[in-house]
Design a protein around this motif. Structure first.
Motif, short mmCIF file in Angstrom:
data_model
loop_
_atom_site.label_atom_id
_atom_site.label_comp_id
_atom_site.label_asym_id
_atom_site.label_seq_id
_atom_site.Cartn_x
_atom_site.Cartn_y
_atom_site.Cartn_z
N LEU A 11 0.84 -1.18 0.00
CA LEU A 11 0.00 0.00 0.00
C LEU A 11 0.88 1.24 0.00
CD1 LEU A 11 -2.85 1.24 0.32
CD2 LEU A 11 -2.51 1.13 2.80
N SER A 12 0.64 2.12 -0.95
CA SER A 12 1.37 3.38 -1.01
C SER A 12 0.40 4.53 -0.78
CB SER A 12 2.06 3.55 -2.37
OG SER A 12 3.04 2.55 -2.56
N VAL A 13 0.77 5.43 0.14
CA VAL A 13 -0.10 6.57 0.43
C VAL A 13 0.73 7.84 0.49
CG1 VAL A 13 -1.76 5.18 1.70
CG2 VAL A 13 0.11 6.27 2.92
N GLN A 14 0.08 8.93 0.21
CA GLN A 14 0.73 10.24 0.28
C GLN A 14 0.81 10.69 1.73
OE1 GLN A 14 1.34 11.29 -3.01
NE2 GLN A 14 2.79 12.75 -2.13
N ASN A 18 -4.91 9.54 4.97
CA ASN A 18 -5.24 8.45 5.87
C ASN A 18 -4.96 7.11 5.19
OD1 ASN A 18 -6.16 10.34 7.74
ND2 ASN A 18 -8.28 10.21 7.01
N SER A 19 -4.53 6.15 5.97
CA SER A 19 -4.24 4.81 5.46
C SER A 19 -5.23 3.82 6.06
CB SER A 19 -2.82 4.37 5.84
OG SER A 19 -1.85 5.28 5.36
N ILE A 20 -5.60 2.85 5.25
CA ILE A 20 -6.46 1.78 5.74
C ILE A 20 -5.85 0.45 5.33
CG2 ILE A 20 -8.74 0.71 5.70
CD1 ILE A 20 -9.91 3.42 5.01
N ILE A 21 -5.56 -0.37 6.31
CA ILE A 21 -4.99 -1.69 6.07
C ILE A 21 -6.02 -2.71 6.52
CG2 ILE A 21 -3.10 -3.27 6.60
CD1 ILE A 21 -1.41 -0.75 7.22
N LEU A 75 -7.19 -1.55 10.09
CA LEU A 75 -6.37 -0.59 10.85
C LEU A 75 -6.37 0.71 10.07
CD1 LEU A 75 -4.35 -0.02 13.20
CD2 LEU A 75 -2.54 -0.60 11.56
N GLN A 76 -6.81 1.77 10.70
CA GLN A 76 -6.81 3.08 10.07
C GLN A 76 -5.75 3.94 10.74
OE1 GLN A 76 -10.82 4.60 10.27
NE2 GLN A 76 -11.66 2.91 9.07
N ILE A 77 -4.92 4.54 9.91
CA ILE A 77 -3.88 5.44 10.41
C ILE A 77 -4.20 6.83 9.88
CG2 ILE A 77 -1.42 5.95 10.50
CD1 ILE A 77 -0.89 3.03 9.79
N ALA A 78 -4.40 7.76 10.77
CA ALA A 78 -4.73 9.13 10.38
C ALA A 78 -3.47 9.94 10.11
CB ALA A 78 -5.54 9.80 11.49
N ALA A 79 -3.57 10.81 9.11
CA ALA A 79 -2.46 11.71 8.78
C ALA A 79 -1.14 10.95 8.72
CB ALA A 79 -2.39 12.85 9.80
N THR A 80 -1.07 10.02 7.80
CA THR A 80 0.08 9.13 7.70
C THR A 80 1.38 9.91 7.54
OG1 THR A 80 -1.40 7.59 6.57
CG2 THR A 80 0.93 7.07 6.54
N GLN A 81 2.38 9.46 8.26
CA GLN A 81 3.69 10.13 8.28
C GLN A 81 4.76 9.19 7.73
OE1 GLN A 81 4.19 11.04 12.41
NE2 GLN A 81 2.41 12.38 12.50
N PRO A 82 5.88 9.73 7.29
CA PRO A 82 6.96 8.86 6.78
C PRO A 82 7.38 7.78 7.79
CG PRO A 82 7.39 11.13 6.18
CD PRO A 82 6.18 11.15 7.08
N GLY A 83 7.31 8.10 9.06
CA GLY A 83 7.66 7.12 10.09
C GLY A 83 6.69 5.96 10.20
N SER A 109 3.93 2.06 2.38
CA SER A 109 4.96 2.99 1.95
C SER A 109 4.36 4.39 1.89
CB SER A 109 5.49 2.59 0.57
OG SER A 109 6.46 3.51 0.12
N VAL A 110 4.98 5.33 2.59
CA VAL A 110 4.48 6.70 2.64
C VAL A 110 5.30 7.57 1.70
CG1 VAL A 110 4.01 8.68 4.12
CG2 VAL A 110 3.77 6.35 5.02
N ILE A 111 4.61 8.21 0.78
CA ILE A 111 5.27 9.06 -0.21
C ILE A 111 5.35 10.48 0.32
CG2 ILE A 111 5.17 9.89 -2.58
CD1 ILE A 111 3.31 7.41 -3.09
#
Lengths: 112, 113
Positions: A11-14, A18-21, A75-83, A109-111
């Motif tokens: 999964l690649s996100v900006q 938000n990310s959803i796995i 699993l939802q991750i808000a405001a996805t960060q490079p970390g 992977s966070v872009i």
């Protein structure tokens, strides 16, 4: 057989999005679920857990949703960060530890 | 020591050799676990220990043995290594036995030739 699987292996996100796995499970007897984060070269790290008597649980920037009807965990991750770039996997289990099953993982992977 | 440590970090081993992977925790956790992680298969439990003096078999125990002489240490031994035991091995611990929050070590990458 019983298994835990992930819908998306990668999964690649900006950054900032938000990310959803997602995770599917097949053992209806499972009553406890955990999400782990594993960074490259490191051991898994506990993120959040949820019991089967709950539908939703929130942590810091993370939310886990459990849909027992369709045996689905997300699993939802808000405001996805490079970390946040890592492999995420879910695990399901019940009262007997030898029934714990870990999923193979989704690479996030966070872009920038 | 802070948390859970493993040694060695990595090892290349000839088939047939004996190898012990070490694991130590300083959190006074009762339960400890050994997993192997293989690409596409996720973590699989090898052996576990609910408390010092007791051990149990996990999903893939064949070819491995463990001991739990005290609370802190949980070594994993491969009596006669085979190439299929090439993997990354993780030790973990938890305050209580059973399926709950576990703390993982950094892992040992083992290659059996």
């Amino acid at each position: 057989g019983e298994s835990v699987g992930l819908h998306l292996p990668t999964l690649s996100v900006q950054e900032g999005d938000n990310s959803i796995i997602n995770c599917a499970y097949s053992n209806s007897a499972s009553d406890y679920f955990i999400w782990y984060k594993q960074e490259s070269g490191k051991g898994p790290q506990f993120i959040i857990d949820i019991r089967s008597n709950m539908d939703k649980r929130q942590g810091q920037r993370v939310t886990v949703l459990l849909n027992k009807t369709v045996k689905h965990l997300s699993l939802q991750i808000a405001a996805t960060q490079p970390g946040d770039s890592a492999v995420y996997f879910c695990a399901e289990g019940g009262t007997s530890y030898d029934k714990v099953i870990f999923g193979p993982g989704t690479s996030l992977s966070v872009i920038p | 020591i802070a948390g859970i440590t493993q040694a060695p970090t990595s090892q290349i081993l000839a088939a047939g050799r004996r190898m012990t992977l070490r694991c130590t925790q300083d959190m006074r956790h009762n339960a400890m676990y050994w997993y192997r992680q293989d690409l596409g298969l996720g973590l699989r439990l090898i052996h576990y220990s609910n408390t010092a003096g007791t051990t149990g078999k996990g999903e893939v125990p064949d070819g491995y043995s463990v001991s739990r002489a005290n609370t802190d240490d949980f070594p994993l031994t491969l009596a006669s290594a085979v190439p299929s035991q090439t993997s990354v091995y993780f030790c973990a611990s938890s305050l209580e036995e059973g399926f709950n929050e576990q703390f993982f070590g950094p892992g040992t990458r083992l290659t059996v030739l």
